[in-house]
Design a protein around this motif. Structure first.
Motif, short mmCIF file in Angstrom:
data_model
loop_
_atom_site.label_atom_id
_atom_site.label_comp_id
_atom_site.label_asym_id
_atom_site.label_seq_id
_atom_site.Cartn_x
_atom_site.Cartn_y
_atom_site.Cartn_z
N UNK A 118 5.13 0.47 2.05
CA UNK A 118 6.15 1.74 1.93
C UNK A 118 5.79 2.96 3.08
N UNK A 119 4.43 3.58 2.72
CA UNK A 119 4.12 4.26 3.87
C UNK A 119 2.34 3.77 4.22
N UNK A 120 2.50 2.96 5.47
CA UNK A 120 1.26 2.64 5.98
C UNK A 120 0.16 3.73 6.26
N UNK A 121 0.52 4.96 6.33
CA UNK A 121 -0.59 5.85 6.84
C UNK A 121 -1.48 6.41 5.67
N UNK A 122 -0.93 6.06 4.56
CA UNK A 122 -2.00 6.17 3.44
C UNK A 122 -2.81 5.19 2.94
N UNK A 123 -3.10 4.19 3.87
CA UNK A 123 -3.69 3.01 3.53
C UNK A 123 -5.13 3.11 2.91
N UNK A 124 -5.92 4.14 3.51
CA UNK A 124 -7.27 4.10 3.02
C UNK A 124 -7.30 4.74 1.64
N UNK A 125 -6.49 5.64 1.26
CA UNK A 125 -6.26 6.27 0.04
C UNK A 125 -5.91 5.35 -0.96
N UNK A 126 -4.76 4.48 -0.85
CA UNK A 126 -4.45 3.32 -1.61
C UNK A 126 -5.68 2.41 -1.76
N UNK A 127 -6.40 2.10 -0.73
CA UNK A 127 -7.20 0.97 -0.80
C UNK A 127 -8.39 1.54 -1.88
N UNK A 128 -8.86 2.81 -1.59
CA UNK A 128 -9.80 3.08 -2.78
C UNK A 128 -9.32 3.38 -4.08
N UNK A 129 -8.09 3.79 -4.17
CA UNK A 129 -7.49 3.70 -5.49
C UNK A 129 -7.39 2.31 -6.01
N UNK A 130 -6.96 1.36 -5.35
CA UNK A 130 -6.77 0.18 -5.73
C UNK A 130 -8.12 -0.64 -6.27
N UNK A 131 -9.20 -0.26 -5.50
CA UNK A 131 -10.69 -0.59 -5.87
C UNK A 131 -10.96 -0.13 -7.20
N UNK A 132 -10.76 1.01 -7.25
CA UNK A 132 -11.24 2.12 -8.53
C UNK A 132 -10.54 1.34 -9.89
N UNK A 133 -9.23 1.02 -9.59
CA UNK A 133 -8.48 0.58 -10.60
C UNK A 133 -8.85 -0.86 -10.91
N UNK A 134 -9.01 -1.51 -10.09
CA UNK A 134 -9.42 -2.80 -10.20
C UNK A 134 -10.65 -3.03 -10.79
N UNK A 135 -11.46 -2.19 -10.36
CA UNK A 135 -12.89 -2.34 -11.13
C UNK A 135 -12.74 -1.93 -12.43
#
Lengths: 233, 77
Positions: B39-56
């Motif tokens: 949906x918004x590719x420019x927020x990729x790095x932010x989404x990645x760090x949130x995903x890693x934290x949530x998955x962890x």
């Protein structure tokens, strides 16, 4: 000294020494390349790799921790990533992976844990830190305490468990292929099935899982430290 | 004695079953992260760090299950 304690030599010590020697050699090589390089020239070879790596690591640190704190912690993240990558991949070269030993991962997680607490004390003050255990009510002390200790346990066991389970599965797999190979009469004395099927599993358990866990460990370190910093009020 | 060892093994196997729900949750989180990046590719790095934290954090339950399995196997066997 504790009475009755025995000193056991763990094989992982050797691989830690080898990995440290490799990292030291890399750093010395980069250092020589940096000193010889012309600052106006395009970086080449090992220097180019070093520049890309440093830029990547400081980018990751600044993304997660902000510009000021990120700059201070980027070197630690960089050397941690290098060490963890080499340690997780060392299973490929026949060395026992140091991260399959709980002492190693506990030490690494302890460093992160101390950094988190230090950052917390630095941002909210010592009394604020003590008070944060008793918020919102003194009855919550136990919950807050375990909340603070949880990263230490979960980070160390995550790394240890992932690498150890890969190692155990590979050992079981080689035992199984050895058993299958032994069914063939004459050439069965050597495990000829293993080398055919093993590379895919080695790729997954050593390379893929190892690098993913490396990335998760460094980004969790930076995210936890960054979280403590971003709530100073 | 043999029965006790078998029960310990069954207990360890049951403890590892915590990974089941963790797998579901992490897969859901990853799917949502992919949608968010689409949906918004420019927020990729932010989404990645949130995903890693949530998955962890979601993974913590599975890790504790594994810890319990290890304790069962190595301490009570």
């Amino acid at each position: 000294m504790i009475v009755g304690a025995t000193i056991t030599f763990q094989v992982e010590v050797l691989s830690i020494l080898i990995i440290s020697a490799i990292i030291l050699g890399l750093i010395l090589a980069v250092n020589r390349a940096v000193k010889k390089a012309d600052p106006l020239d395009q970086p080449k070879g090992i220097l180019l790799l070093a520049v890309i790596y440093v830029r990547m690591m400081s980018g990751l640190a600044k993304d997660n921790m902000g510009n000021i704190v990120g700059r201070n912690y980027a070197p630690y993240l960089g050397i941690l990533a290098l060490y963890l990558a080499l340690a997780n991949l060392s299973g490929l070269f026949g060395m026992p992976a140091p991260t399959a030993n709980f002492s190693v991962t506990l030490t690494l997680a302890l460093i992160t844990f101390i950094m988190i607490q230090r950052m917390s004390i630095k941002s909210i003050g010592f009394f604020g830190y003590i008070r944060s255990f008793f918020e919102p009510h003194p009855l919550f002390f136990l919950m807050n305490f375990f909340g603070k200790v949880a990263p230490l346990i979960s980070m160390s066991i995550r790394l240890f468990g992932n690498i150890t389970s890969g190692t155990i599965i590979m050992v079981l797999f080689y035992a199984f292929t050895g058993w299958v190979a032994a069914l063939v009469p004459i050439i069965g004395v050597i495990d000829f099935v293993g080398p055919i099927v093993a590379p895919v599993l080695h790729f997954y358990f050593d390379v893929f899982v190892g690098l993913i866990q490396m990335y998760i460990f460094i980004s969790l370190t930076s995210v936890f430290i960054g979280n403590e910093y971003s709530q100073p009020e | 004695m043999e029965l006790a060892r078998g029960l310990v093994a069954i207990g360890a196997g049951l403890a590892v079953l915590t990974g089941m729900m963790t797998g579901l949750g992490q897969g859901y989180a990853a799917a949502k992260a992919v949608e968010a990046v689409g949906r918004n590719p420019e927020a990729e790095s932010k989404i990645r760090s949130m995903l890693i934290l949530g998955a962890a954090i979601a993974e913590t339950a599975a890790i504790y299950g594994m810890l319990i399995a290890f304790v069962l196997i190595f301490l009570f066997n």
